[in-house]
Design a protein around this motif. Structure first.
Motif, short mmCIF file in Angstrom:
data_model
loop_
_atom_site.label_atom_id
_atom_site.label_comp_id
_atom_site.label_asym_id
_atom_site.label_seq_id
_atom_site.Cartn_x
_atom_site.Cartn_y
_atom_site.Cartn_z
N THR A 1 -5.70 -2.00 -4.77
CA THR A 1 -7.08 -2.15 -4.30
C THR A 1 -7.16 -3.40 -3.42
OG1 THR A 1 -7.94 -1.18 -6.34
CG2 THR A 1 -9.49 -2.39 -4.96
N LEU A 2 -7.57 -3.22 -2.19
CA LEU A 2 -7.76 -4.35 -1.28
C LEU A 2 -9.22 -4.78 -1.33
CD1 LEU A 2 -6.68 -6.24 0.94
CD2 LEU A 2 -7.28 -4.46 2.61
N TYR B 1 -6.30 -8.94 -3.28
CA TYR B 1 -6.05 -7.54 -3.64
C TYR B 1 -5.53 -7.48 -5.06
CZ TYR B 1 -1.26 -8.94 -2.40
OH TYR B 1 -0.05 -9.59 -2.31
N GLU C 1 0.82 -1.21 0.00
CA GLU C 1 0.00 0.00 0.00
C GLU C 1 0.85 1.26 0.00
OE1 GLU C 1 -4.13 -0.32 2.14
OE2 GLU C 1 -2.64 -1.36 3.38
#
Length: 278
Positions: free
Chosen positions: A28-29, A41, A18
């Motif tokens: 994007t999780l 993710y 991240e």
């Protein structure tokens, strides 16, 4: 496998990812089960090349990871999505990636290494045409290039050199590893894709030891130059020990690489940074 270790591996890696892929849309999780040590993710990146013959390769590829409870002892589930990849090309790329990851990456968090592999090889598979099996001509080997790399130091010199030599033999790359005063240089000559594979291995595989003697990856390598060439200067990969920067200059002159020396090595020779064989 210890479930706490798996959980820590996933959550710790997510924090790193991240922070690295922090631009809008890059990370994007989708799901995280901290207790089970599983997640899903997506990391979206563009390829790392500027290919004049394929100007549309600024397009992106989305890599979805789903590490499970046994990660990183086992590979995460991976899916690849890009407008430039046919289904067959994506499957071919994934198969090659899994072979590479099984051989070299299992046992440690590997998402960064997987992303790096995909960025470096995206062009080869995006150029996969007519859904035919890839041959050396269609693998995107590219033109012959001359690349100059710099290493900061070597602790396990013999082991390091042996590893680099074996890679060059396997990949069909020629050149020299040069030691001069405080500089450690690697001069490579070979097909573009093979040189890129060499650089990828140097970034992702354990080639040296740290201050405690534990095997470690190369974290301080820099690519000084990477340019197409139509000349063939070497017939092997060998070690060259030089006594002075003046000798280094003469050597590059003899190879018709004076411009490469002037642009990239002369500043280093004037102000060599700390770091050499320790």
């Amino acid at each position: 496998m210890n479930s706490d270790l798996s959980c820590n591996s996933v959550t710790d890696e997510l924090q790193v990812l991240e922070s690295v892929f922090c631009q809008s849309g890059e990370f994007t999780l989708h799901d995280l089960n901290a207790e089970a040590g599983s997640a899903r993710y997506t990391i979206t990146v563009s390829d790392s090349s500027n290919n004049e013959q394929s100007p549309n390769l600024g397009s992106t590829i989305a890599i979805t990871f789903a590490p499970g409870p046994c990660y990183p002892k086992s590979l995460p589930d991976i899916s690849l999505t890009s407008d430039l990849l046919t289904r067959k090309a994506a499957d071919k790329m994934k198969t090659s990636l899994i072979e590479y990851a099984n051989a070299y990456l299992c046992g440690e968090p590997m998402a960064m290494e997987i992303v790096e592999w995909i960025r470096l090889h995206f062009k080869e598979y995006a150029n996969y045409e007519n859904q035919q099996e890839m041959t050396p001509e269609s693998q995107g080997l590219g033109t012959c290039v001359t690349s100059l790399l710099r290493l900061d130091h070597m602790r396990a010199k013999g082991r390091y050199i042996k590893t680099l030599t074996s890679w060059c033999e396997e990949l069909g790359i020629m050149g020299r590893i040069i030691f001069v005063e405080r500089l450690i240089l690697i001069l490579l000559e070979g097909h573009q894709a093979r040189v890129k594979e060499f650089i990828l291995r140097l970034k992702t595989q354990k080639v040296d030891v740290d201050s405690s003697g534990k095997a470690c990856k190369e974290k301080m390598m820099s690519v000084l130059s990477d340019k197409p060439t139509d000349k063939h200067r070497f017939s092997s990969f060998e070690v060259s020990e030089m006594g002075s920067v003046q000798e280094l200059r003469k050597y590059f002159d003899s190879l018709n690489l004076s411009q490469l020396y002037d642009e990239h090595l002369q500043p280093l020779c004037r102000h060599p940074l700390q770091g050499a064989i320790r």
